[in-house]
Scaffold this motif. Structure first.
Motif, PDB file in Angstrom:
ATOM      1  N   ILE A 234       0.860  -1.183   0.000  1.00 36.80           N
ATOM      2  CA  ILE A 234       0.000   0.000   0.000  1.00 36.80           C
ATOM      3  C   ILE A 234       0.895   1.231   0.000  1.00 36.80           C
ATOM      4  O   ILE A 234       1.740   1.385   0.882  1.00 36.80           O
ATOM      5  N   ARG A 235       0.704   2.095  -1.007  1.00 34.51           N
ATOM      6  CA  ARG A 235       1.545   3.279  -1.110  1.00 34.51           C
ATOM      7  C   ARG A 235       1.033   4.351  -0.164  1.00 34.51           C
ATOM      8  O   ARG A 235      -0.169   4.599  -0.082  1.00 34.51           O
ATOM      9  N   ASP A 236       1.939   4.953   0.582  1.00 36.59           N
ATOM     10  CA  ASP A 236       1.529   6.010   1.508  1.00 36.59           C
ATOM     11  C   ASP A 236       1.214   7.273   0.720  1.00 36.59           C
ATOM     12  O   ASP A 236       1.957   7.663  -0.174  1.00 36.59           O
ATOM     13  N   LYS A 237       0.091   7.929   1.071  1.00 44.05           N
ATOM     14  CA  LYS A 237      -0.349   9.099   0.296  1.00 44.05           C
ATOM     15  C   LYS A 237       0.376  10.365   0.718  1.00 44.05           C
ATOM     16  O   LYS A 237       0.331  11.376   0.023  1.00 44.05           O
ATOM     17  N   ARG A 238       1.010  10.317   1.909  1.00 44.80           N
ATOM     18  CA  ARG A 238       1.633  11.547   2.422  1.00 44.80           C
ATOM     19  C   ARG A 238       3.091  11.674   2.009  1.00 44.80           C
ATOM     20  O   ARG A 238       3.674  12.749   2.031  1.00 44.80           O
ATOM     21  N   CYS A 239       3.686  10.521   1.698  1.00 45.75           N
ATOM     22  CA  CYS A 239       5.126  10.570   1.477  1.00 45.75           C
ATOM     23  C   CYS A 239       5.507   9.624   0.343  1.00 45.75           C
ATOM     24  O   CYS A 239       5.156   8.444   0.374  1.00 45.75           O
ATOM     25  N   ASP A 240       6.189  10.167  -0.649  1.00 45.45           N
ATOM     26  CA  ASP A 240       6.625   9.318  -1.762  1.00 45.45           C
ATOM     27  C   ASP A 240       7.660   8.306  -1.282  1.00 45.45           C
ATOM     28  O   ASP A 240       8.479   8.606  -0.431  1.00 45.45           O
ATOM     29  N   GLY A 241       7.614   7.136  -1.855  1.00 40.65           N
ATOM     30  CA  GLY A 241       8.647   6.142  -1.555  1.00 40.65           C
ATOM     31  C   GLY A 241       8.397   5.370  -0.281  1.00 40.65           C
ATOM     32  O   GLY A 241       9.270   4.656   0.182  1.00 40.65           O
ATOM     33  N   LEU A 242       7.207   5.522   0.310  1.00 39.21           N
ATOM     34  CA  LEU A 242       6.897   4.756   1.526  1.00 39.21           C
ATOM     35  C   LEU A 242       5.746   3.789   1.227  1.00 39.21           C
ATOM     36  O   LEU A 242       4.708   4.184   0.696  1.00 39.21           O
ATOM     37  N   TYR A 243       5.965   2.536   1.551  1.00 43.44           N
ATOM     38  CA  TYR A 243       4.946   1.506   1.336  1.00 43.44           C
ATOM     39  C   TYR A 243       4.697   0.740   2.621  1.00 43.44           C
ATOM     40  O   TYR A 243       5.584   0.606   3.456  1.00 43.44           O
ATOM     41  N   VAL A 244       3.470   0.238   2.758  1.00 42.71           N
ATOM     42  CA  VAL A 244       3.096  -0.558   3.923  1.00 42.71           C
ATOM     43  C   VAL A 244       2.708  -1.950   3.435  1.00 42.71           C
ATOM     44  O   VAL A 244       1.968  -2.077   2.458  1.00 42.71           O
ATOM     45  N   LEU A 245       3.248  -2.974   4.084  1.00 45.34           N
ATOM     46  CA  LEU A 245       2.804  -4.340   3.817  1.00 45.34           C
ATOM     47  C   LEU A 245       2.065  -4.824   5.061  1.00 45.34           C
ATOM     48  O   LEU A 245       2.676  -5.128   6.070  1.00 45.34           O
ATOM     49  N   PRO A 246       0.728  -4.865   4.985  1.00 40.71           N
ATOM     50  CA  PRO A 246      -0.039  -5.169   6.199  1.00 40.71           C
ATOM     51  C   PRO A 246      -0.003  -6.658   6.554  1.00 40.71           C
ATOM     52  O   PRO A 246       0.271  -7.505   5.709  1.00 40.71           O
ATOM     53  N   ALA A 247      -0.295  -6.938   7.811  1.00 42.26           N
ATOM     54  CA  ALA A 247      -0.389  -8.327   8.255  1.00 42.26           C
ATOM     55  C   ALA A 247      -1.776  -8.846   7.952  1.00 42.26           C
ATOM     56  O   ALA A 247      -2.708  -8.084   7.705  1.00 42.26           O
ATOM     57  N   SER A 248      -1.897 -10.157   7.975  1.00 45.10           N
ATOM     58  CA  SER A 248      -3.207 -10.765   7.831  1.00 45.10           C
ATOM     59  C   SER A 248      -3.873 -10.806   9.203  1.00 45.10           C
ATOM     60  O   SER A 248      -3.238 -11.064  10.208  1.00 45.10           O
ATOM     61  N   GLN A 249      -5.160 -10.493   9.223  1.00 48.29           N
ATOM     62  CA  GLN A 249      -5.873 -10.509  10.507  1.00 48.29           C
ATOM     63  C   GLN A 249      -6.548 -11.858  10.743  1.00 48.29           C
ATOM     64  O   GLN A 249      -6.918 -12.187  11.852  1.00 48.29           O
ATOM     65  N   THR A 250      -6.685 -12.641   9.699  1.00 49.73           N
ATOM     66  CA  THR A 250      -7.472 -13.869   9.827  1.00 49.73           C
ATOM     67  C   THR A 250      -6.618 -15.123   9.973  1.00 49.73           C
ATOM     68  O   THR A 250      -7.159 -16.210  10.120  1.00 49.73           O
ATOM     69  N   ARG A 251      -5.316 -14.994   9.904  1.00 45.02           N
ATOM     70  CA  ARG A 251      -4.453 -16.174  10.058  1.00 45.02           C
ATOM     71  C   ARG A 251      -3.780 -16.100  11.405  1.00 45.02           C
ATOM     72  O   ARG A 251      -3.988 -15.168  12.173  1.00 45.02           O
ATOM     73  N   ASP A 252      -2.911 -17.114  11.676  1.00 45.38           N
ATOM     74  CA  ASP A 252      -2.064 -16.967  12.841  1.00 45.38           C
ATOM     75  C   ASP A 252      -0.597 -16.973  12.406  1.00 45.38           C
ATOM     76  O   ASP A 252      -0.282 -17.091  11.223  1.00 45.38           O
ATOM     77  N   LYS A 253       0.268 -16.853  13.404  1.00 43.73           N
ATOM     78  CA  LYS A 253       1.668 -16.564  13.078  1.00 43.73           C
ATOM     79  C   LYS A 253       2.403 -17.746  12.464  1.00 43.73           C
ATOM     80  O   LYS A 253       3.487 -17.600  11.905  1.00 43.73           O
ATOM     81  N   ASP A 254       1.784 -18.938  12.544  1.00 39.27           N
ATOM     82  CA  ASP A 254       2.422 -20.091  11.910  1.00 39.27           C
ATOM     83  C   ASP A 254       2.468 -19.961  10.394  1.00 39.27           C
ATOM     84  O   ASP A 254       3.183 -20.694   9.723  1.00 39.27           O
ATOM     85  N   ALA A 255       1.660 -19.025   9.876  1.00 38.83           N
ATOM     86  CA  ALA A 255       1.670 -18.811   8.425  1.00 38.83           C
ATOM     87  C   ALA A 255       3.003 -18.239   7.957  1.00 38.83           C
ATOM     88  O   ALA A 255       3.306 -18.260   6.773  1.00 38.83           O
ATOM     89  N   LEU A 256       3.791 -17.704   8.894  1.00 42.14           N
ATOM     90  CA  LEU A 256       5.095 -17.153   8.525  1.00 42.14           C
ATOM     91  C   LEU A 256       6.138 -18.276   8.528  1.00 42.14           C
ATOM     92  O   LEU A 256       6.306 -18.958   9.520  1.00 42.14           O
ATOM     93  N   THR A 257       6.800 -18.449   7.405  1.00 40.73           N
ATOM     94  CA  THR A 257       7.873 -19.440   7.344  1.00 40.73           C
ATOM     95  C   THR A 257       9.189 -18.736   7.028  1.00 40.73           C
ATOM     96  O   THR A 257       9.185 -17.661   6.434  1.00 40.73           O
ATOM     97  N   VAL A 258      10.271 -19.359   7.419  1.00 36.99           N
ATOM     98  CA  VAL A 258      11.585 -18.749   7.158  1.00 36.99           C
ATOM     99  C   VAL A 258      11.777 -18.532   5.660  1.00 36.99           C
ATOM    100  O   VAL A 258      12.187 -17.458   5.219  1.00 36.99           O
ATOM    101  N   GLU A 259      11.425 -19.542   4.869  1.00 38.78           N
ATOM    102  CA  GLU A 259      11.623 -19.439   3.420  1.00 38.78           C
ATOM    103  C   GLU A 259      10.740 -18.337   2.845  1.00 38.78           C
ATOM    104  O   GLU A 259      11.186 -17.523   2.028  1.00 38.78           O
TER     105      GLU A 259
END
Lengths: 269, 272
Positions: free
Chosen positions: A75-100
């Motif tokens: 998600i591109r920030d509207k206030r500042c060029d060159g800033l992006y946000v990668l949001p977390a998922s609200q419906t999963r749990d943390k096991d969805a994150l893998t090292v790979e």
């Protein structure tokens, strides 16, 4: 290759997400291509603090699972060029994150960014270890009270043993201390640990001291990173912090209990 | 009190727990035993020099299994006189369990006395690493000095090469939740030891920064081990299982440079 910065603490509620948002915004304001990632899968908050909660379509877990590509999820920030946000998922749990999976996303982001700021969840479990695993720098956010200091100390131990850099015997993660919610008045009254007390235990490179401030809560509620409220003490302190991170020599501010003038006494400034 | 080295099985507490109808489990375990390395065959001389040592530490030798090492004898096939040797060791309270390093003839004689023949293959490693008075051995500091006596009550498995054999040096802070164990030797820490961190060593522990965590010296029962620190703020201090928690450390000793040692099974903290 981008520099990966993890904002971590061990303890919850000390200001990790506030700091991640401020840090990312500060870096981007200074012309760096920056992305901030919410690792708190299941309890996402960064989108609220960044004020982009109504624009979330895909999230971090979607990207890891190959259900969306990075450009769709960022998600591109509207206030500042060159800033992006990668949001977390609200419906999963943390096991969805893998090292790979995390490693792949960071590698892809690294090609087109200068800094990747990882907002770690509280705790020392899977989510937190995933957030710090690939870090080059760690900002350890600590409140001036004993339980937070101990948790930070614990997190520092994990940083030095369980990260990619530690496991592959590379140069260790650069560790920085950020003391937040600091109240010089309460320190003077002996109700709060002083900066010296904290440093005696943690002895880290001090990145900054953020004063306790109403501005932080106001900014969070408004979805504006507090670093943008440049007339507030907390906003200025975060600005100083980013400058110090980038190697500027900026004196510490807001460490002394300020003398209140007549007007601020009357109007409760 | 007798030192016993830890085998792989020791890492799994509850291994002895109920397991259905099994009457027993077959497991491998390694033990650390004192080795009596014979340097001459004059049993009277052996007894004359061993007896005072036993007197110094009667608790250590009582019912302690010991191994007789014949490897250093100059006459390789001499008659050791096992009956007399076993008799004198038993008389001093020890339990001779085996020999190593002997010739075929000596092994036969040993077996006749129901002593086990221990393979030399294990000699270089752990299996017979010494525990008896390791601190004294370390203090003696030279293998030559120790060998001048006919009996070396304890011998670290590798010949002593300088004082730092088996010692561990940590130059970074030890953070809350981290554990450091120096197996078989001393532990020296230059960084601060945080509250919630744990230091363990079979020998002495030195800390040249504030010590706020837990420290356990002489982990395998070495009562001669000591703890030295520059700034005592520890949560717990222990030597060979004798411990004190922070609450029981006198306030006037806190924050000071101290040594901690055992004096007749009483933990003593003294300023340095």
């Amino acid at each position: 290759m981008a520099r990966v910065i993890v904002i971590t603490s061990g303890k919850g509620g000390v200001g990790k997400t506030t700091t991640a948002a401020a840090m990312a915004m500060g870096l981007a304001q200074r012309g760096n291509r920056t992305v901030v990632i919410d690792f708190d899968v299941g309890l996402r908050n960064l989108d609220l603090i960044m004020g982009c909660e109504r624009r979330v379509v895909y999230d971090f877990v979607n990207v890891i699972n190959g259900e969306a590509n990075l450009n769709q999820a960022l998600i591109r920030d509207k206030r500042c060029d060159g800033l992006y946000v990668l949001p977390a998922s609200q419906t999963r749990d943390k096991d969805a994150l893998t090292v790979e999976g995390v490693g792949q996303v960071l590698e892809d982001l690294g090609k087109s960014h200068d800094y990747i700021v990882c907002d770690s969840p509280a705790g020392i479990e899977h989510g937190a270890t995933m957030a710090m695993y690939f870090a080059d720098d760690a900002v350890v956010v600590t409140n001036p009270e004993v339980s937070s200091v101990r948790d930070s100390d614990r997190m520092l131990g994990i940083l030095s043993s369980k990260s990619r850099r530690a496991e592959s015997n590379e140069e260790p993660i650069r560790e920085h201390l950020l003391l937040t919610r600091y109240s010089p008045e309460r320190v003077a009254r002996g109700e709060m640990l002083s900066l010296e007390d904290v440093q005696e235990i943690l002895s880290l490179n001090l990145l900054g001291v953020i004063p306790e401030s109403q501005a932080v809560l106001n900014a969070s509620n408004a979805g504006v990173p507090v670093i943008l409220s440049s007339d507030s003490d907390a906003g200025q302190a975060y600005g100083d912090m980013v400058s110090r991170f980038l190697g500027e020599d900026v004196p510490m501010r807001f460490l002394e209990a300020g003398k209140k003038g007549l007007f601020s006494r009357i109007f409760g400034g | 009190m007798v030192s016993q080295s830890i085998s792989s099985a020791a890492g799994q507490p509850g291994a002895n727990g109920a397991k259905g109808d099994l009457a027993f489990e077959l497991k491998a375990a390694a033990f650390t035993l004192p080795v009596i390395r014979l340097l001459c065959l004059d049993m009277d001389a052996v007894e004359a020099q061993l007896a005072p040592k036993v007197e110094q530490a009667p608790g250590f030798f009582r019912n302690t299994p010991v191994v007789i090492d014949l490897g250093e004898l100059s006459a390789s096939d001499a008659d050791v006189g096992f009956p007399q040797l076993v008799g004198l060791l038993r008389g001093l309270g020890m339990i001779p369990v085996g020999v190593r390093g002997g010739s075929a003839g000596q092994n036969e004689a040993a077996q006749a006395m129901e002593l086990a023949i221990l393979g030399d293959s294990v000699k270089p490693k752990r299996a017979e690493a010494a525990a008896a008075e390791p601190s004294k051995a370390a203090r003696a500091n030279s293998a030559a000095g120790a060998k001048a006596q006919p009996i070396v009550a304890a011998q670290t498995d590798a010949p002593v090469i300088g004082v730092d054999t088996g010692s561990t040096l940590i130059e970074r802070p030890v953070r809350s939740g981290q554990r450091v164990y120096a197996a078989g030797g001393d532990l020296t820490v230059i960084g601060a030891v945080s509250s919630g961190a744990e230091l363990m060593a079979d020998g002495n522990i030195h800390v040249y920064a504030p010590l706020r965590g837990r420290v356990m010296a002489g982990l395998k029962g070495n009562e001669g081990a000591r703890i030295f620190c520059q700034d005592l703020q520890a949560e717990l201090i222990s030597i060979a299982g004798h411990y004190r928690v922070s609450e029981n450390i006198p306030a006037e000793l806190k924050g000071r440079r101290v040594q901690v040692f055992l004096d007749h099974a009483v933990l003593r903290i003294e300023p340095l």
